[in-house]
Design an enzyme around this catalytic site. Structure first.
Site, PDB file in Angstrom:
ATOM      1  N   SER A 121      -8.676   1.727 -41.648  1.00  0.00           N
ATOM      2  CA  SER A 121      -7.617   0.768 -41.611  1.00  0.00           C
ATOM      3  C   SER A 121      -7.965   0.081 -42.838  1.00  0.00           C
ATOM      4  O   SER A 121      -6.806  -0.724 -43.401  1.00  0.00           O
ATOM      5  CB  SER A 121      -8.103  -0.313 -40.610  1.00  0.00           C
ATOM      6  OG  SER A 121      -8.014   0.436 -39.404  1.00  0.00           O
ATOM      7  N   GLU A 154       0.963   5.434 -41.628  1.00  0.00           N
ATOM      8  CA  GLU A 154       1.020   5.221 -43.055  1.00  0.00           C
ATOM      9  C   GLU A 154       0.231   6.518 -43.907  1.00  0.00           C
ATOM     10  O   GLU A 154      -1.011   6.589 -43.533  1.00  0.00           O
ATOM     11  CB  GLU A 154       0.341   3.786 -43.513  1.00  0.00           C
ATOM     12  CG  GLU A 154       1.053   2.682 -42.926  1.00  0.00           C
ATOM     13  CD  GLU A 154       0.276   1.404 -43.089  1.00  0.00           C
ATOM     14  OE1 GLU A 154       1.147   0.480 -43.848  1.00  0.00           O
ATOM     15  OE2 GLU A 154      -0.815   1.304 -42.909  1.00  0.00           O
ATOM     16  N   ASN A 193      -0.991  -3.942 -42.710  1.00  0.00           N
ATOM     17  CA  ASN A 193      -1.965  -4.957 -42.901  1.00  0.00           C
ATOM     18  C   ASN A 193      -1.794  -6.043 -44.005  1.00  0.00           C
ATOM     19  O   ASN A 193      -2.271  -7.207 -43.909  1.00  0.00           O
ATOM     20  CB  ASN A 193      -3.457  -4.352 -42.774  1.00  0.00           C
ATOM     21  CG  ASN A 193      -3.732  -4.210 -41.367  1.00  0.00           C
ATOM     22  OD1 ASN A 193      -3.079  -4.431 -40.284  1.00  0.00           O
ATOM     23  ND2 ASN A 193      -4.472  -2.989 -41.066  1.00  0.00           N
TER      24      ASN A 193
HETATM   25  P1  NAD Z   1     -14.132   3.306 -31.954  1.00  0.00           P
HETATM   26  O1  NAD Z   1     -15.264   2.627 -31.992  1.00  0.00           O
HETATM   27  O2  NAD Z   1     -13.378   3.084 -30.604  1.00  0.00           O
HETATM   28  O3  NAD Z   1     -14.379   4.821 -32.059  1.00  0.00           O
HETATM   29  C1  NAD Z   1     -15.324   5.404 -33.172  1.00  0.00           C
HETATM   30  C2  NAD Z   1     -15.926   6.580 -32.390  1.00  0.00           C
HETATM   31  O4  NAD Z   1     -16.520   7.301 -33.617  1.00  0.00           O
HETATM   32  C3  NAD Z   1     -17.002   6.354 -31.557  1.00  0.00           C
HETATM   33  O5  NAD Z   1     -16.807   7.133 -30.175  1.00  0.00           O
HETATM   34  C4  NAD Z   1     -18.411   6.794 -32.334  1.00  0.00           C
HETATM   35  O6  NAD Z   1     -19.317   7.483 -31.307  1.00  0.00           O
HETATM   36  C5  NAD Z   1     -17.707   7.850 -33.146  1.00  0.00           C
HETATM   37  N1  NAD Z   1     -18.500   8.265 -34.310  1.00  0.00           N
HETATM   38  C6  NAD Z   1     -19.466   7.618 -34.974  1.00  0.00           C
HETATM   39  N2  NAD Z   1     -19.962   8.326 -35.755  1.00  0.00           N
HETATM   40  C7  NAD Z   1     -19.601   9.687 -35.812  1.00  0.00           C
HETATM   41  C8  NAD Z   1     -19.989  10.844 -36.263  1.00  0.00           C
HETATM   42  N3  NAD Z   1     -20.875  10.827 -37.206  1.00  0.00           N
HETATM   43  N4  NAD Z   1     -19.229  12.269 -36.130  1.00  0.00           N
HETATM   44  C9  NAD Z   1     -18.363  12.072 -34.950  1.00  0.00           C
HETATM   45  N5  NAD Z   1     -17.936  10.650 -34.212  1.00  0.00           N
HETATM   46  C10 NAD Z   1     -18.745   9.781 -34.613  1.00  0.00           C
HETATM   47  O7  NAD Z   1     -13.325   2.951 -33.277  1.00  0.00           O
HETATM   48  P2  NAD Z   1     -11.714   3.023 -33.102  1.00  0.00           P
HETATM   49  O8  NAD Z   1     -11.161   1.672 -32.997  1.00  0.00           O
HETATM   50  O9  NAD Z   1     -11.229   4.255 -32.633  1.00  0.00           O
HETATM   51  O10 NAD Z   1     -11.496   3.137 -34.763  1.00  0.00           O
HETATM   52  C11 NAD Z   1     -11.700   4.297 -35.524  1.00  0.00           C
HETATM   53  C12 NAD Z   1     -11.168   4.315 -36.801  1.00  0.00           C
HETATM   54  O11 NAD Z   1      -9.853   3.826 -36.775  1.00  0.00           O
HETATM   55  C13 NAD Z   1     -11.646   3.427 -37.980  1.00  0.00           C
HETATM   56  O12 NAD Z   1     -11.813   3.669 -38.990  1.00  0.00           O
HETATM   57  C14 NAD Z   1     -10.721   2.127 -37.764  1.00  0.00           C
HETATM   58  O13 NAD Z   1     -10.757   1.269 -38.754  1.00  0.00           O
HETATM   59  C15 NAD Z   1      -9.432   2.753 -37.709  1.00  0.00           C
HETATM   60  N6  NAD Z   1      -8.337   2.300 -36.784  1.00  0.00           N
HETATM   61  C16 NAD Z   1      -8.533   1.615 -35.775  1.00  0.00           C
HETATM   62  C17 NAD Z   1      -7.667   0.893 -35.090  1.00  0.00           C
HETATM   63  C18 NAD Z   1      -7.667   0.038 -33.771  1.00  0.00           C
HETATM   64  O14 NAD Z   1      -6.720  -0.580 -33.569  1.00  0.00           O
HETATM   65  N7  NAD Z   1      -8.684   0.199 -33.152  1.00  0.00           N
HETATM   66  C19 NAD Z   1      -6.198   1.107 -35.407  1.00  0.00           C
HETATM   67  C20 NAD Z   1      -6.029   1.955 -36.858  1.00  0.00           C
HETATM   68  C21 NAD Z   1      -7.033   2.669 -37.335  1.00  0.00           C
END
Ligand code: NAD
Length: 286
Positions: A121, A154, A193
């Site tokens: 993000s 995006e 954002n």
């Molecule tokens: P989350 O915490 O729900 O999930 C992240 C996952 O990554 C976890 O299950 C974790 O165990 C796993 N992980 C960590 N290290 C790892 C590795 N080495 N190999 C494989 N898996 C690994 O996070 P999220 O909310 O799904 O966010 C993930 C990404 O998406 C971030 O970069 C975030 O900024 C982006 N994002 C989030 C949102 C949102 O609303 N949550 C929206 C758009 C983008």
């Protein structure tokens, strides 16, 4: 080498990774979903199943289609299984060091011409790409939560991203039934954002100045701008700490105090009043 995309690798099976995996499988792709522990993958599959149960209940999908979709998702704790992917979408935690590590490994694992996309993000695409030997095949592919439903993607160009990579990700977004927009420069917050965060800041300032209550500011924005949710409902829903960190990051990256988190937000974060996640946020403020 031209790669026809049939298999999509998704790294990270949290909220976003599981949503993206579900979306890809629903659109007929084979998915390899990777996380660090089996229990995280099991939870992801449960979440995906629950999501589709609602679609089945609404008559948007049959039980058979749900089972076929689940059958297209393979899970693994081994990143090396990404060797079979035609494109990889990374959705691990929002941590630069971790993302660089994952990209540097993926760069060694995947075949030539396979695009590596990040769902970050806020982190610089250019910096993540610099962890690889092939920055031209790295780009942002920013989905919105829940990825199965939100229409926008995006597609973000890093400093060295090739035109071909951008075009392929735009085409893939459409195959996933999304509307892509191209973000031509790697800039903090991309488009959405970048627009949303200053609106949050202004809303908090209005509240701090006693101009209106949180309820009335939300009402004004929903009814006056036709937004589905007001800024406080949205921040309380997402957790107010997320907006706080993004503001700090913008202030730093743009070298502009305009983006500094207002004092009220700082105090909510310090007090652990993180909105929906841990108790009331802005709606508490009198
Ligand atoms: P989350 O915490 O729900 O999930 C992240 C996952 O990554 C976890 O299950 C974790 O165990 C796993 N992980 C960590 N290290 C790892 C590795 N080495 N190999 C494989 N898996 C690994 O996070 P999220 O909310 O799904 O966010 C993930 C990404 O998406 C971030 O970069 C975030 O900024 C982006 N994002 C989030 C949102 C949102 O609303 N949550 C929206 C758009 C983008």
């Amino acid at each position: 080498m031209e790669v026809q995309i049939q298999t999509i690798g998704v790294v990270g099976a949290g909220s976003m990774g599981s949503g993206i995996a579900n979306l890809a499988a629903m659109n007929g792709f084979t998915v390899i979903l990777c996380d660090i522990e089996d229990s995280y993958l099991e939870n992801a599959i449960k979440r995906i199943g629950n999501f589709m149960d609602k679609s089945v209940a609404r008559g948007k999908m049959t039980e058979n289609q749900k089972q076929e979709t689940l059958g297209r998702i393979q899970t693994t704790t081994g990143l090396e299984d990404m060797k079979d992917a035609d494109v990889v979408i990374e959705a691990v935690l929002e941590d630069l060091h971790l993302k660089k590590q994952v990209f540097s490994k993926l760069d060694q694992i995947v075949n030539e011409g396979v695009i590596l996309a990040t769902n970050t993000s806020s982190i610089s695409i250019t910096e993540i790409a610099a962890a690889t030997q092939h920055p031209e095949r790295v780009a942002g592919m920013h989905f919105f939560n829940p990825a199965q439903l939100m229409k926008l993607v995006e597609v973000v160009r890093g400093y060295q991203t090739s035109d071909e990579t951008v075009e392929k990700l735009k085409a893939l977004s459409k195959q996933l039934t999304k509307e892509p927009v191209e973000v031509k420069k790697d800039t903090p917050g991309f488009i959405v954002n970048r627009i949303m965060i200053p609106q949050f800041i202004e809303a908090i300032k209005l509240l701090e100045e006693g101009v209106a209550s949180a309820e009335d500011i939300d009402k004004a924005v929903t009814l006056g701008l036709n937004y589905p949710m007001g800024p406080f409902t949205l921040q309380d829903f997402a957790g107010v700490d997320i907006g706080y960190h993004v503001m700090e990051y913008f202030k730093e990256e743009f070298n502009d105090d305009h983006f500094a988190p207002p004092l009220l937000l700082k105090q909510l974060v310090r007090a652990g009043r993180h909105g929906k996640k841990t108790g009331a946020g802005f709606y508490d403020y009198k």
